[in-house]
Design a protein around this motif. Sequence first.
Motif, PDB file in Angstrom:
ATOM      1  N   UNK A  90       0.741  -1.222  -0.022  1.00 20.41           N
ATOM      2  CA  UNK A  90       0.149   0.047  -0.179  1.00 20.41           C
ATOM      3  C   UNK A  90       0.713   1.161   0.201  1.00 20.41           C
ATOM      4  N   UNK A  91       1.960   1.203   0.655  1.00 20.84           N
ATOM      5  CA  UNK A  91       2.958   2.465   0.835  1.00 20.84           C
ATOM      6  C   UNK A  91       3.386   3.319  -0.489  1.00 20.84           C
ATOM      7  N   UNK A  92       3.502   2.350  -1.651  1.00 20.61           N
ATOM      8  CA  UNK A  92       4.112   2.779  -2.947  1.00 20.61           C
ATOM      9  C   UNK A  92       2.928   2.518  -4.022  1.00 20.61           C
ATOM     10  N   UNK A  93       1.765   2.070  -3.560  1.00 18.72           N
ATOM     11  CA  UNK A  93       0.661   2.047  -4.414  1.00 18.72           C
ATOM     12  C   UNK A  93       0.950   0.688  -5.501  1.00 18.72           C
ATOM     13  N   UNK A 141      -6.523   6.541   4.494  1.00 16.63           N
ATOM     14  CA  UNK A 141      -5.852   7.557   4.104  1.00 16.63           C
ATOM     15  C   UNK A 141      -4.484   7.235   4.267  1.00 16.63           C
ATOM     16  N   UNK A 142      -3.483   7.240   3.449  1.00 13.33           N
ATOM     17  CA  UNK A 142      -2.087   7.292   3.701  1.00 13.33           C
ATOM     18  C   UNK A 142      -1.368   8.314   3.144  1.00 13.33           C
ATOM     19  N   UNK A 193       1.299  14.228   2.933  1.00 19.92           N
ATOM     20  CA  UNK A 193       0.487  14.324   1.523  1.00 19.92           C
ATOM     21  C   UNK A 193       0.018  13.240   1.264  1.00 19.92           C
ATOM     22  N   UNK A 194      -1.416  13.271   0.880  1.00 23.14           N
ATOM     23  CA  UNK A 194      -1.930  12.008   0.720  1.00 23.14           C
ATOM     24  C   UNK A 194      -1.477  11.333  -0.799  1.00 23.14           C
ATOM     25  N   UNK A 195      -1.002   9.862  -0.689  1.00 21.15           N
ATOM     26  CA  UNK A 195      -0.302   9.368  -1.915  1.00 21.15           C
ATOM     27  C   UNK A 195      -1.662   9.092  -2.923  1.00 21.15           C
ATOM     28  N   UNK A 196      -2.769   8.932  -2.492  1.00 21.43           N
ATOM     29  CA  UNK A 196      -3.904   8.636  -3.432  1.00 21.43           C
ATOM     30  C   UNK A 196      -4.545   9.919  -4.119  1.00 21.43           C
ATOM     31  N   UNK A 197      -4.045  11.141  -3.823  1.00 19.26           N
ATOM     32  CA  UNK A 197      -4.521  12.442  -4.134  1.00 19.26           C
ATOM     33  C   UNK A 197      -4.522  12.464  -5.677  1.00 19.26           C
ATOM     34  N   UNK A 214       1.259  10.917  -9.065  1.00 19.99           N
ATOM     35  CA  UNK A 214       1.766   9.898 -10.076  1.00 19.99           C
ATOM     36  C   UNK A 214       2.431   8.737  -9.487  1.00 19.99           C
ATOM     37  N   UNK A 215       1.836   7.436  -9.629  1.00 24.37           N
ATOM     38  CA  UNK A 215       2.369   6.388  -8.935  1.00 24.37           C
ATOM     39  C   UNK A 215       3.922   6.105  -9.338  1.00 24.37           C
TER      40      UNK A 215
END
Length: 263
Positions: free
Chosen positions: A60-63, A76-77, A82-86, A90-91
């Motif tokens: 989850x931590x790097x999608x 939310x991570x 900063x939200x990594x899923x915002x 860019x993954x």
Amino acid sequence: MRDMTVTDATVTASKFSAQGVDVFYGDTHAIKGVDVEIPDNTVTAFIGPSGCGKSTFLRCLNRMNDTIDTARVTGTILLDNEDIHAPGVDPVQLRAKVGMVFQKPNPFPKSIYDNVAYGPRIHGLARNKAELDEIVETSLRRAALWEEVKDRLAAPGTGLSGGQQQRLCIARAIATGPEVLLMDEPCSALDPIATAQVEQLIDELRSRFSVVIVTHSMAQASRVSQRTAFFHLGELVEIGDTEHIFTTPSDPRTESYITGRIG
């Protein structure tokens, strides 16, 4: 789940902060409501029985779960708040910032040099050959591999020993200048000597990175980490100072796992 954050002397500023994270693979609820703070410049170990969710949460931590069609992540991570899923994140750029080393060494079918240079090239981190040479050398030095390979950089990375290949993969992961290193059982395919070398390297790397390691070895977790999180049946049962988790855990499930009664 009780988090020992307030009393832990080892905790520094949080690098990752997760709240209410759930992961589903189709109808399977793999991760259930995980809340966790992962500090900077610290090795955090994820332990627990096989299938408990520790590798799933790590991804989850790097999608990395984005690459699985049936996976769905909620909650939310935050990375540096900063939200990594915002929208707009860019993954690929996220994974340059959050490097990953896998269970089995997986060097590219390229030269030692090109294995390390690959990431900096695609991310445009070097303006010329001299700068790229410097990144490659620095990364190999930080991975404690430079002295062993400096005279054969054109040789294939796949020709190295297993332990050298894993250190090459670590060099490749840090060549893009990440801030976090995720390691998914990085020593499980290595012999004891290579394992000791990688463990020493992990200890050295934490001065520059936040390191999160999934390990099936409780002995390894106790050797390399300052913080330990125990997962069981998709839940984060307990997280705290490694010595505390291994000597006076707060949850009876943690004690049962540490003493070998479950797992």
